[in-house]
Design a protein around this motif. Structure first.
Motif, PDB file in Angstrom:
ATOM      1  N   PHE A 120      52.214 -46.419 -19.478  1.00 46.55           N
ATOM      2  CA  PHE A 120      52.263 -46.322 -18.021  1.00 46.55           C
ATOM      3  C   PHE A 120      53.486 -47.050 -17.471  1.00 46.55           C
ATOM      4  CE2 PHE A 120      50.447 -47.824 -13.790  1.00 46.55           C
ATOM      5  CZ  PHE A 120      50.710 -46.628 -13.144  1.00 46.55           C
ATOM      6  N   ALA A 121      53.819 -48.199 -18.050  1.00 42.55           N
ATOM      7  CA  ALA A 121      55.005 -48.937 -17.610  1.00 42.55           C
ATOM      8  C   ALA A 121      56.262 -48.095 -17.816  1.00 42.55           C
ATOM      9  CB  ALA A 121      55.122 -50.257 -18.375  1.00 42.55           C
ATOM     10  N   ALA A 122      56.328 -47.401 -18.952  1.00 43.23           N
ATOM     11  CA  ALA A 122      57.476 -46.537 -19.222  1.00 43.23           C
ATOM     12  C   ALA A 122      57.541 -45.396 -18.213  1.00 43.23           C
ATOM     13  CB  ALA A 122      57.385 -45.990 -20.641  1.00 43.23           C
ATOM     14  N   GLU A 123      56.384 -44.843 -17.862  1.00 43.49           N
ATOM     15  CA  GLU A 123      56.335 -43.736 -16.907  1.00 43.49           C
ATOM     16  C   GLU A 123      56.762 -44.177 -15.511  1.00 43.49           C
ATOM     17  OE1 GLU A 123      52.686 -41.160 -18.953  1.00 43.49           O
ATOM     18  OE2 GLU A 123      52.256 -42.768 -17.532  1.00 43.49           O
ATOM     19  N   VAL A 124      56.300 -45.341 -15.085  1.00 44.54           N
ATOM     20  CA  VAL A 124      56.652 -45.835 -13.746  1.00 44.54           C
ATOM     21  C   VAL A 124      58.133 -46.215 -13.685  1.00 44.54           C
ATOM     22  CG1 VAL A 124      56.254 -47.690 -12.078  1.00 44.54           C
ATOM     23  CG2 VAL A 124      54.316 -46.564 -13.177  1.00 44.54           C
ATOM     24  N   PHE A 125      58.627 -46.823 -14.743  1.00 42.16           N
ATOM     25  CA  PHE A 125      60.049 -47.167 -14.794  1.00 42.16           C
ATOM     26  C   PHE A 125      60.900 -45.910 -14.680  1.00 42.16           C
ATOM     27  CE2 PHE A 125      63.900 -48.651 -17.219  1.00 42.16           C
ATOM     28  CZ  PHE A 125      64.278 -49.651 -16.326  1.00 42.16           C
ATOM     29  N   ASP A 126      60.502 -44.865 -15.401  1.00 40.51           N
ATOM     30  CA  ASP A 126      61.239 -43.599 -15.335  1.00 40.51           C
ATOM     31  C   ASP A 126      61.057 -42.929 -13.978  1.00 40.51           C
ATOM     32  OD1 ASP A 126      62.902 -41.679 -16.783  1.00 40.51           O
ATOM     33  OD2 ASP A 126      61.190 -40.325 -16.624  1.00 40.51           O
ATOM     34  N   MET A 127      59.897 -43.147 -13.348  1.00 38.77           N
ATOM     35  CA  MET A 127      59.658 -42.618 -11.999  1.00 38.77           C
ATOM     36  C   MET A 127      60.672 -43.188 -11.020  1.00 38.77           C
ATOM     37  SD  MET A 127      56.332 -43.306  -9.541  1.00 38.77           S
ATOM     38  CE  MET A 127      56.820 -45.020  -9.215  1.00 38.77           C
ATOM     39  N   TYR A 128      60.885 -44.492 -11.090  1.00 39.59           N
ATOM     40  CA  TYR A 128      61.846 -45.121 -10.185  1.00 39.59           C
ATOM     41  C   TYR A 128      63.275 -44.666 -10.487  1.00 39.59           C
ATOM     42  CZ  TYR A 128      58.161 -48.186  -8.426  1.00 39.59           C
ATOM     43  OH  TYR A 128      57.027 -48.674  -7.833  1.00 39.59           O
ATOM     44  N   ARG A 129      63.574 -44.413 -11.756  1.00 40.13           N
ATOM     45  CA  ARG A 129      64.903 -43.899 -12.105  1.00 40.13           C
ATOM     46  C   ARG A 129      65.124 -42.526 -11.471  1.00 40.13           C
ATOM     47  NH1 ARG A 129      67.002 -40.242 -15.408  1.00 40.13           N
ATOM     48  NH2 ARG A 129      64.935 -39.702 -16.226  1.00 40.13           N
ATOM     49  N   LYS A 130      64.139 -41.649 -11.600  1.00 39.72           N
ATOM     50  CA  LYS A 130      64.244 -40.307 -11.021  1.00 39.72           C
ATOM     51  C   LYS A 130      64.330 -40.379  -9.498  1.00 39.72           C
ATOM     52  CE  LYS A 130      61.670 -38.021 -14.753  1.00 39.72           C
ATOM     53  NZ  LYS A 130      60.391 -37.358 -15.121  1.00 39.72           N
ATOM     54  N   TYR A 131      63.545 -41.280  -8.921  1.00 39.24           N
ATOM     55  CA  TYR A 131      63.545 -41.420  -7.460  1.00 39.24           C
ATOM     56  C   TYR A 131      64.909 -41.909  -6.981  1.00 39.24           C
ATOM     57  CZ  TYR A 131      62.147 -42.943  -2.784  1.00 39.24           C
ATOM     58  OH  TYR A 131      62.058 -43.128  -1.426  1.00 39.24           O
ATOM     59  N   ALA A 132      65.456 -42.895  -7.683  1.00 42.12           N
ATOM     60  CA  ALA A 132      66.768 -43.427  -7.297  1.00 42.12           C
ATOM     61  C   ALA A 132      67.840 -42.347  -7.371  1.00 42.12           C
ATOM     62  CB  ALA A 132      67.132 -44.604  -8.202  1.00 42.12           C
ATOM     63  N   LEU A 133      67.829 -41.556  -8.425  1.00 43.36           N
ATOM     64  CA  LEU A 133      68.826 -40.497  -8.578  1.00 43.36           C
ATOM     65  C   LEU A 133      68.660 -39.436  -7.500  1.00 43.36           C
ATOM     66  CD1 LEU A 133      68.873 -40.084 -12.474  1.00 43.36           C
ATOM     67  CD2 LEU A 133      70.491 -41.332 -11.025  1.00 43.36           C
ATOM     68  N   ARG A 134      67.412 -39.114  -7.169  1.00 41.55           N
ATOM     69  CA  ARG A 134      67.170 -38.119  -6.115  1.00 41.55           C
ATOM     70  C   ARG A 134      67.670 -38.616  -4.766  1.00 41.55           C
ATOM     71  NH1 ARG A 134      63.521 -36.761  -2.335  1.00 41.55           N
ATOM     72  NH2 ARG A 134      62.101 -38.473  -2.787  1.00 41.55           N
ATOM     73  N   LYS A 135      67.602 -39.936  -4.535  1.00 39.35           N
ATOM     74  CA  LYS A 135      68.066 -40.506  -3.270  1.00 39.35           C
ATOM     75  C   LYS A 135      69.580 -40.711  -3.244  1.00 39.35           C
ATOM     76  CE  LYS A 135      65.544 -42.001  -0.460  1.00 39.35           C
ATOM     77  NZ  LYS A 135      64.951 -41.384   0.755  1.00 39.35           N
ATOM     78  N   GLY A 136      70.228 -40.461  -4.368  1.00 38.85           N
ATOM     79  CA  GLY A 136      71.671 -40.638  -4.430  1.00 38.85           C
ATOM     80  C   GLY A 136      72.089 -42.081  -4.661  1.00 38.85           C
ATOM     81  N   TRP A 137      71.167 -42.903  -5.142  1.00 38.39           N
ATOM     82  CA  TRP A 137      71.475 -44.305  -5.429  1.00 38.39           C
ATOM     83  C   TRP A 137      72.055 -44.451  -6.831  1.00 38.39           C
ATOM     84  CZ3 TRP A 137      65.888 -45.991  -3.755  1.00 38.39           C
ATOM     85  CH2 TRP A 137      65.788 -45.889  -2.349  1.00 38.39           C
ATOM     86  N   LYS A 138      72.680 -45.582  -7.064  1.00 36.54           N
ATOM     87  CA  LYS A 138      73.203 -45.889  -8.394  1.00 36.54           C
ATOM     88  C   LYS A 138      72.133 -46.646  -9.173  1.00 36.54           C
ATOM     89  CE  LYS A 138      76.841 -48.385 -10.872  1.00 36.54           C
ATOM     90  NZ  LYS A 138      78.025 -49.283 -10.737  1.00 36.54           N
TER      91      LYS A 138
END
Length: 235
Positions: free
Chosen positions: A3-21
């Motif tokens: 679950f920790a791996a999934e949430v960490f990857d969730m935030y990565r995908k969210y950041a990329l979708r928002k155009g963040w680095k």
């Protein structure tokens, strides 16, 4: 955990979708294949902390693991900490906290450089940090330089303290990991993500974990509640 791996990857995908680095800083693998024991990343961009600050806390997942033969629901938790980067944190020195003294600038051997009192000593009253500027012939320019120098020294002290306190801040944000401290639950059986602070659910666990607009919807609700609480506090 997985679950920790999934949430960490969730935030990565969210950041990329928002155009963040997104910059992955460290990942410690867990005992299971694909699991994570601890992970950290640096995220930069427009309004990052404003959007992410409500993510700090304990997140819970309820689901039937693929290794569960009897079909029993398992519950596990992870802790998330969102800490603002000291480099981008708001930092301001109030001029009311500064004391200024003007004097004649002196050269080598104590000789006066000019006949006007252009040198400026600036003292930050709360900390006692003191600087003296006499490079310019103008008192106004020396004062501006003194303020800039005091601010730089105060910010450096602030940054070093932030680094020293980072571990303590992280512990206070993540808590003990006890399930009673949970802020959000991912329930696979009901396909819902519930934020317990606002008693609101959105449906589509996989979509949420994919960093979709469902996260934006939840964050918007949390912002509205925060704004309402601020208004109530002012009354």
């Amino acid at each position: 955990s997985l679950f920790a791996a999934e949430v960490f990857d969730m935030y990565r995908k969210y950041a990329l979708r928002k155009g963040w680095k997104w910059e992955q800083l460290s990942v410690s693998a867990g005992s299971e294949i694909g699991s994570v024991r601890e992970a950290s990343a640096s995220v930069s961009g427009n309004s990052v902390y404003g959007a992410m600050k409500f993510e700090s806390g304990v997140h819970r997942v309820q689901r039937v693991p693929v290794t569960e033969g009897a079909g029993r629901v398992h519950t596990s938790t992870i802790s998330v900490a969102i800490i603002p980067d000291a480099e981008t944190a708001d930092f301001e020195v109030k001029e009311t906290e500064l004391r200024f003294e003007v004097m004649r600038a002196s050269g080598a051997g104590g000789q006066s450089v000019n006949c006007t009192e252009s040198a400026v000593r600036c003292v930050h009253i709360p900390t006692g940090i003191e600087v003296k500027c006499m490079d310019e012939r103008s008192q106004h320019r020396n004062k501006a330089k003194a303020i800039k120098l005091v601010t730089a020294r105060l910010y450096d002290a602030h940054r070093r303290k932030e680094m020293e306190d980072a571990s303590a801040v992280r512990k206070s944000l993540t808590g003990s990991g006890d399930r009673s401290e949970r802020i959000r639950t991912f329930n696979y059986a009901q396909d819902r993500v519930t934020d317990h602070r606002v008693q609101t659910s959105v449906f589509g666990v996989n979509g949420f974990l994919d960093g979709s607009v469902l996260i934006d919807n939840m964050i918007e609700i949390l912002h509205r509640q925060d704004a309402n609480l601020r208004v109530q506090h002012m009354k």
